[in-house]
Design a protein around this motif. Sequence first.
Motif, PDB file in Angstrom:
ATOM      1  N   ALA A 198      -0.572   1.646 -10.060  1.00  0.00           N
ATOM      2  CA  ALA A 198      -0.279   3.014  -9.848  1.00  0.00           C
ATOM      3  C   ALA A 198       1.512   3.351 -10.132  1.00  0.00           C
ATOM      4  O   ALA A 198       1.850   3.665 -11.346  1.00  0.00           O
ATOM      5  CB  ALA A 198       0.052   3.288  -8.040  1.00  0.00           C
ATOM      6  N   ARG A 233      -3.960  -1.877  -6.816  1.00  0.00           N
ATOM      7  CA  ARG A 233      -3.407  -0.286  -6.054  1.00  0.00           C
ATOM      8  C   ARG A 233      -2.290  -0.494  -6.102  1.00  0.00           C
ATOM      9  O   ARG A 233      -1.531   0.626  -6.821  1.00  0.00           O
ATOM     10  CB  ARG A 233      -4.007  -0.133  -4.523  1.00  0.00           C
ATOM     11  CG  ARG A 233      -5.764  -0.080  -4.467  1.00  0.00           C
ATOM     12  CD  ARG A 233      -6.220  -0.108  -3.120  1.00  0.00           C
ATOM     13  NE  ARG A 233      -7.660   0.123  -2.836  1.00  0.00           N
ATOM     14  CZ  ARG A 233      -8.515   0.526  -3.265  1.00  0.00           C
ATOM     15  NH1 ARG A 233      -8.203   1.907  -3.840  1.00  0.00           N
ATOM     16  NH2 ARG A 233      -9.687  -0.183  -3.007  1.00  0.00           N
ATOM     17  N   TYR A 234      -2.020  -1.002  -6.572  1.00  0.00           N
ATOM     18  CA  TYR A 234       0.168  -1.267  -6.746  1.00  0.00           C
ATOM     19  C   TYR A 234       0.238  -1.456  -7.898  1.00  0.00           C
ATOM     20  O   TYR A 234       1.188  -0.063  -8.571  1.00  0.00           O
ATOM     21  CB  TYR A 234       0.333  -1.875  -5.700  1.00  0.00           C
ATOM     22  CG  TYR A 234       1.720  -2.591  -5.955  1.00  0.00           C
ATOM     23  CD1 TYR A 234       2.969  -1.544  -5.011  1.00  0.00           C
ATOM     24  CD2 TYR A 234       2.986  -2.986  -6.791  1.00  0.00           C
ATOM     25  CE1 TYR A 234       4.706  -2.288  -5.084  1.00  0.00           C
ATOM     26  CE2 TYR A 234       4.303  -2.975  -7.000  1.00  0.00           C
ATOM     27  CZ  TYR A 234       4.786  -2.613  -6.094  1.00  0.00           C
ATOM     28  OH  TYR A 234       6.460  -3.061  -6.483  1.00  0.00           O
ATOM     29  N   PHE A 262       0.680  -1.208  -0.339  1.00  0.00           N
ATOM     30  CA  PHE A 262       0.191   0.166  -0.157  1.00  0.00           C
ATOM     31  C   PHE A 262       1.065   1.261  -0.286  1.00  0.00           C
ATOM     32  O   PHE A 262       0.625   2.622  -0.498  1.00  0.00           O
ATOM     33  CB  PHE A 262      -0.737  -0.134   1.501  1.00  0.00           C
ATOM     34  CG  PHE A 262      -1.608   1.216   1.208  1.00  0.00           C
ATOM     35  CD1 PHE A 262      -3.337   1.163   0.268  1.00  0.00           C
ATOM     36  CD2 PHE A 262      -1.362   2.363   2.306  1.00  0.00           C
ATOM     37  CE1 PHE A 262      -3.504   2.496   0.710  1.00  0.00           C
ATOM     38  CE2 PHE A 262      -2.387   3.410   1.799  1.00  0.00           C
ATOM     39  CZ  PHE A 262      -3.368   3.388   1.780  1.00  0.00           C
ATOM     40  N   THR A 322      -3.474   8.822  -9.754  1.00  0.00           N
ATOM     41  CA  THR A 322      -2.684   7.453  -9.368  1.00  0.00           C
ATOM     42  C   THR A 322      -3.493   7.385  -7.526  1.00  0.00           C
ATOM     43  O   THR A 322      -3.750   6.911  -6.681  1.00  0.00           O
ATOM     44  CB  THR A 322      -1.527   7.673  -9.535  1.00  0.00           C
ATOM     45  OG1 THR A 322      -1.876   7.621 -11.081  1.00  0.00           O
ATOM     46  CG2 THR A 322      -0.731   6.333  -9.538  1.00  0.00           C
ATOM     47  N   ALA A 378       2.936   7.143  -6.653  1.00  0.00           N
ATOM     48  CA  ALA A 378       1.524   7.974  -7.362  1.00  0.00           C
ATOM     49  C   ALA A 378       2.168   9.432  -7.269  1.00  0.00           C
ATOM     50  O   ALA A 378       2.466  10.590  -7.947  1.00  0.00           O
ATOM     51  CB  ALA A 378       0.463   7.653  -6.249  1.00  0.00           C
ATOM     52  N   GLY A 434       2.891   1.590  -3.173  1.00  0.00           N
ATOM     53  CA  GLY A 434       1.386   2.846  -4.268  1.00  0.00           C
ATOM     54  C   GLY A 434       1.232   4.180  -3.952  1.00  0.00           C
ATOM     55  O   GLY A 434       1.345   4.642  -4.724  1.00  0.00           O
ATOM     56  N   SER A 492      -4.602   4.966  -5.426  1.00  0.00           N
ATOM     57  CA  SER A 492      -3.841   3.884  -4.432  1.00  0.00           C
ATOM     58  C   SER A 492      -4.223   4.569  -3.031  1.00  0.00           C
ATOM     59  O   SER A 492      -3.373   3.116  -1.952  1.00  0.00           O
ATOM     60  CB  SER A 492      -2.520   4.608  -4.723  1.00  0.00           C
ATOM     61  OG  SER A 492      -1.600   4.422  -6.315  1.00  0.00           O
TER      62      SER A 492
END
Length: 321
Positions: free
Chosen positions: A170, A166-167, A41, A231, A48, A44, A235
Amino acid sequence: MTSDQTVLLRLSGLATSALTTAVLVAVLIFMPFLLGGSWTFTLGLCFANSIGVLAVSLLVRYGGEVSIGHTFFTALGAYSVGVLDTRYGISLWASVPLALLLGVTFGILFAWPSRNLHGIYLAVTTLALALAVPEMINNFDALTGGYEGLYVATPFIPGIDMGLQRYYVALFMLVIVCLAVVRLRLSRQGMALLLAKTHPAAADAFGTRRVWARISIMGISGGIGALCGATLALSGSTVSPGGFTFWQAIFLLVGSVVSFYGLSLPRVLIGGAFVTLVPQLLSASGAWIPVFYGLALLGMILLGHYMPRIRKAMARKSEVT
């Protein structure tokens, strides 16, 4: 040194840079399988923020100006994603192009009336943008959710774990933006923009006016800033005014300074990591956080300043031995 040797040296430098970037991307692709969910997390968010650092660095390198208000563009991109996701259930497939379009448009709209401002005057103008962003978000709370914010939950690709999306989304966005900037730097238009900054008279002679170059680069930088916000929305899974404060704008500028306004993937990752990871690592320091953060910033700047000299000294030593 002959011209052939100079060309070979440049080609070898490009090849080395490309190889370093490829290895770094390969490592980052396999990183989620080695780290826990919390680090996935965080990384990510780091990717961004690296896009935002790239947006500020591009403006400095090609426009010769400093922006303290890029949180306006990141908020624009983030709320484009958040509003379309929360209100209409539309994923990034549609909201990211909209965020990019809005970022470029508002970048040009901002650059036009301030096209003759330079240095501290333009910086103060962008500062007004940074200070106004949270209030603008709260005043349109019927759309933006106000202090409560918005939750982004629509998957980019249905059926795949959201944590991994999410990872990887990004990371994908960061790589794509960096590749686009590389193409810009190698293009005729990119050369014209750089010429307008370094030699305005020569650029005018070739038909590239400095004013139009500054407006163009502000539009490009604003578009990249909006992609940073889009992003961040995915993320971070939430979009709220607290993510687009004046201090967030300062952090993006700090990340750009730490990366020495670099436009390559490794350089912007350094800036994004400094913005994202250093505050988390110092979170247990209490009242000493500003002191340690300042020392870390000073250390990075000194390291970057003396690194070329250290490399030269090591090269000379290896030649002697």
